[in-house]
Design an enzyme around this catalytic site. Structure first.
Site, PDB file in Angstrom:
ATOM      1  N   HIS A   1      -3.829  -3.703   7.810  1.00 13.76           N
ATOM      2  CA  HIS A   1      -5.034  -3.562   6.729  1.00 13.76           C
ATOM      3  C   HIS A   1      -5.452  -2.450   6.551  1.00 13.76           C
ATOM      4  CE1 HIS A   1      -8.002  -5.380   4.989  1.00 13.76           C
ATOM      5  NE2 HIS A   1      -8.710  -4.833   5.101  1.00 13.76           N
TER       6      HIS A   1
ATOM      7  N   HIS B   1       0.919  -1.077   0.026  1.00 14.52           N
ATOM      8  CA  HIS B   1       0.105  -0.376  -0.051  1.00 14.52           C
ATOM      9  C   HIS B   1       0.575   1.509  -0.162  1.00 14.52           C
ATOM     10  CE1 HIS B   1      -3.753  -2.428   0.415  1.00 14.52           C
ATOM     11  NE2 HIS B   1      -3.075  -2.695   1.649  1.00 14.52           N
TER      12      HIS B   1
END
Length: 141
Positions: free
Chosen positions: A133, A31
């Protein structure tokens, strides 16, 4: 004695790699892209990054969707120290530049992704003060 101490230090330094990728390390790989990687042509950014970051490729099924955040990793870590949202996630303190990659077609190689850029707040799940996450993104915190 000194060589034994040096050997132990080298062994302990190598231990994290020997045990595999940490959840935070995986979060960063999947990410965080800061500064944003330059890819030519720009429309190939998602195809290129998904393959480079091992989320798509000849031996890896094409991940359906992934979001890259173009801000220092420390700004995402800082979210973990804010007051949690009602759902237990943590939001960043400001809207960040993101690129959302969404698979076009099937999960088999070659992968083909659509690209969408935006400025959103990022919501993460945290463990031990680090994001592990990417839960979602939104235009409001």
């Amino acid at each position: 004695m000194a060589s034994w101490v040096l050997c132990m230090i080298l062994l302990l330094a190598a231990l994290p790699e020997a045990l595999g990728e940490t959840r935070y390390g995986k979060f960063q790989r999947q990410h965080v892209d800061n500064p944003r990687t330059s890819v030519r042509p720009a429309l190939r950014y998602c195809d290129t990054m998904m393959m480079r970051r091992q989320m798509a490729g000849p031996t890896v099924p094409c991940k359906f969707r992934n979001t890259f955040v173009h801000t220092p990793a420390g700004d995402l870590v800082a979210a973990c120290y804010r007051t949690p949202n009602n759902d237990g996630t943590y939001s960043t303190s400001y809207a960040m530049s993101i690129t959302v990659c969404t698979r076009n077609g099937g999960a088999a190689w070659p992968c083909n992704y659509r690209i969408r850029q935006a400025r959103h707040y990022v919501r993460v799940n945290c463990e031990y003060g680090r994001p592990v996450h990417l839960n979602s993104t939104a235009t409001t915190p």
